[in-house]
Every structure is written in C-alpha cells, then in structure tokens.
Design a protein around this motif. Sequence first.
Motif, PDB file in Angstrom:
ATOM      1  N   ASP A  91      45.208  45.189  48.771  1.00  0.00           N
ATOM      2  CA  ASP A  91      45.517  44.370  47.598  1.00  0.00           C
ATOM      3  C   ASP A  91      44.899  44.938  46.324  1.00  0.00           C
ATOM      4  OD1 ASP A  91      46.851  42.669  49.265  1.00  0.00           O
ATOM      5  OD2 ASP A  91      45.237  41.202  49.413  1.00  0.00           O
ATOM      6  N   PHE A  92      43.818  45.697  46.464  1.00  0.00           N
ATOM      7  CA  PHE A  92      43.174  46.292  45.293  1.00  0.00           C
ATOM      8  C   PHE A  92      43.922  47.538  44.834  1.00  0.00           C
ATOM      9  CE2 PHE A  92      40.176  49.163  43.225  1.00  0.00           C
ATOM     10  CZ  PHE A  92      39.568  48.323  42.305  1.00  0.00           C
ATOM     11  N   PHE A  93      44.301  48.373  45.782  1.00  0.00           N
ATOM     12  CA  PHE A  93      45.064  49.577  45.452  1.00  0.00           C
ATOM     13  C   PHE A  93      46.099  49.788  46.541  1.00  0.00           C
ATOM     14  CE2 PHE A  93      46.023  54.096  45.500  1.00  0.00           C
ATOM     15  CZ  PHE A  93      46.195  54.375  44.151  1.00  0.00           C
ATOM     16  N   CYS A  94      47.348  49.608  46.192  1.00  0.00           N
ATOM     17  CA  CYS A  94      48.447  49.699  47.154  1.00  0.00           C
ATOM     18  C   CYS A  94      48.994  51.127  47.163  1.00  0.00           C
ATOM     19  CB  CYS A  94      49.543  48.705  46.792  1.00  0.00           C
ATOM     20  SG  CYS A  94      50.983  48.791  47.879  1.00  0.00           S
ATOM     21  N   LYS A 286      48.464  38.117  41.692  1.00  0.00           N
ATOM     22  CA  LYS A 286      48.868  38.570  40.354  1.00  0.00           C
ATOM     23  C   LYS A 286      47.849  38.150  39.305  1.00  0.00           C
ATOM     24  CE  LYS A 286      53.818  39.137  41.066  1.00  0.00           C
ATOM     25  NZ  LYS A 286      55.176  38.802  40.610  1.00  0.00           N
ATOM     26  N   LYS A 287      47.249  36.991  39.498  1.00  0.00           N
ATOM     27  CA  LYS A 287      46.214  36.537  38.559  1.00  0.00           C
ATOM     28  C   LYS A 287      44.952  37.395  38.684  1.00  0.00           C
ATOM     29  CE  LYS A 287      43.493  32.475  37.265  1.00  0.00           C
ATOM     30  NZ  LYS A 287      43.215  31.049  37.557  1.00  0.00           N
ATOM     31  N   ALA A 288      44.627  37.780  39.942  1.00  0.00           N
ATOM     32  CA  ALA A 288      43.384  38.525  40.179  1.00  0.00           C
ATOM     33  C   ALA A 288      43.493  39.983  39.756  1.00  0.00           C
ATOM     34  CB  ALA A 288      43.011  38.438  41.660  1.00  0.00           C
ATOM     35  N   TRP A 289      44.598  40.642  40.147  1.00  0.00           N
ATOM     36  CA  TRP A 289      44.684  42.085  39.935  1.00  0.00           C
ATOM     37  C   TRP A 289      45.684  42.460  38.859  1.00  0.00           C
ATOM     38  CZ3 TRP A 289      40.487  43.226  41.899  1.00  0.00           C
ATOM     39  CH2 TRP A 289      40.098  42.848  43.172  1.00  0.00           C
ATOM     40  N   GLY A 290      46.454  41.541  38.370  1.00  0.00           N
ATOM     41  CA  GLY A 290      47.387  41.851  37.288  1.00  0.00           C
ATOM     42  C   GLY A 290      48.680  42.452  37.766  1.00  0.00           C
TER      43      GLY A 290
END
Length: 290
Positions: A91-94, A286-290
Amino acid sequence: MTTTLSPEITNPIDGSLGFRIKHFTSDADFNEVQKIGLFSIIWILEGNGSLRADFTSYDLKPGTMLFFMPFQPFQITGADIKGVILNFHHDFFCIIKHHREVACDGILFNNIDQSPIVQIPANEAPMLEQVLDQIQQELQVAGLAQHDLITSYLKILLINVTRIKMAQSTAQAPFSEKSTESVLLHSFKTYIEQYFREKHSPGDYAELLNTSVKNLGRVVKEYNQKTPTDLIATRIIVEAKRELYLTDKAIKEIAYDLGFKDEYHFSRYFKNITQTSPQTYRNSLKKAWG
C-alpha cells in the motif's frame, strides 16, 4: 553510510507499517526462517554467509543485494554479516502501479525461477548508498511531502538495481536442483497467477496439477507455512486492493472481474481477510497515501 536506526512510517489510518529501513550487525534477525509480510530489500555490506530461499542455497558476500516478496520464506546465516534492510508495504509503494517507471516486477520481485540475488558492482555502490542515506535523512526530518520523496528515492534505487541485474550476463548458480515438490509449488503459484480471477478453490488447482488437495496442502504448508486457500486469497486481495486504489471502478464491477457472483459476496470475502470493507479501504488508503 549513516549507521543510526531510522524511524518507521506507519499508515495513519490503522497504524500498520508502511516503510522502514534499518542497519543490522549480525544474522540474529535472519538465522531462523523469515516470512515478513512486506517487500524486503537486504544489502549485505560486510561479511560472508549463506542464503536459503525457494528451495535453493546461495553464497553471500559483500555487495550482495537480496529481494523478497511479502511472506516469501528465506533464511540468512553468517556471524560476521552486516548490512541494511529496507521493508515496504504494497500500500505504501505498489510495484504494479509503478511498473512502467520502475520495471522491477518479474526481475527483482515475482521471479521465483530466478535468483533473488543481485551483486552490486563496486563502482555502483556509492550511488546506491547515497540514495539510502537520503531516504534515512528524510525519515528523520519527516517534512512536507515525505511519502512522495521517499517513493521517488525508492524508484531510483529499484531502477538502478533492475538495470544492473539485466546487464549481468549470468546468474549465480544454485547448489541444489529443483525438487518435485518445488516444481509443484511453482506450478501452483503460476496457475494462481493465471486463473485467480476465475478459480478460487484449492480443488480447482489440484485438478490442474493432477494431484490431490491433500498433497497440495502438504507441500504448500511445508514450504510456505500457509494453506493453498491462503495463497489464492492473497493473490485475489492484492488485485482487489490494486483495483480499489488505482481505478475508479465500482465495487460491483471489481467483484465481477474477480469472479465473485455479487458485490455482497466479494465484500464479505474482502472484509474477512482485511478486517475492513472494500469501500472503507478505498477511502482510507487514498486519504493516507494520496
């Protein structure tokens, strides 16, 4: 290279680990079989040792960089080993989302048929060390747009190591041959990748593999400490998360694309595994990572 530990980045919604980098000075963290639920990059900076991964043994020496998928079992031994480990959550870097930019999927990760090792040439090491230093400095500062900066550095690291691996003409030869069980497990994972949208039960795959559900379960449990159902579900959920995060498809459409008979069935399946509903996941990520 900086030798202090760096703070971690966690998802502000649920507190789960998103990214971390830290140095190690022995094999204490790796001398038992590891099944880390994150992407892992391990760079051996000093010392010699050995790696056991995907039924194969490898020699380790200074400059060796290792790449592991989430929950991929591996074990490192070597008393004098020192280095750095970098972990990040899907979820941090896909890596799928950034495939066109990075192109590491199937080369550094998702490459069970290849060695997980890249030997970093001495002339390339200073540049990669500088990238890791920049990541650590950004973690310590925690300034504006921290996530964007760290993912940019991560892209630079992955792009350069992908180029190095592609340029290397020969892979390090393993000590042992693939066993019948390793071939079965590899075939199972290959079939999951091919059919996960339409086949959701271990029986479907046992039939494709011309084996029994019991035998398939035994092999998966022995080498992955999971059940066939776990591996199938993991692949379905990874794709579901990808669709929820990267597209604006209706949840009903995603459910249908993943082989569920209706949105309710998919939502219940997703929530049982992730402890959150598809819509809540989409909104929070989407709120957390944009």
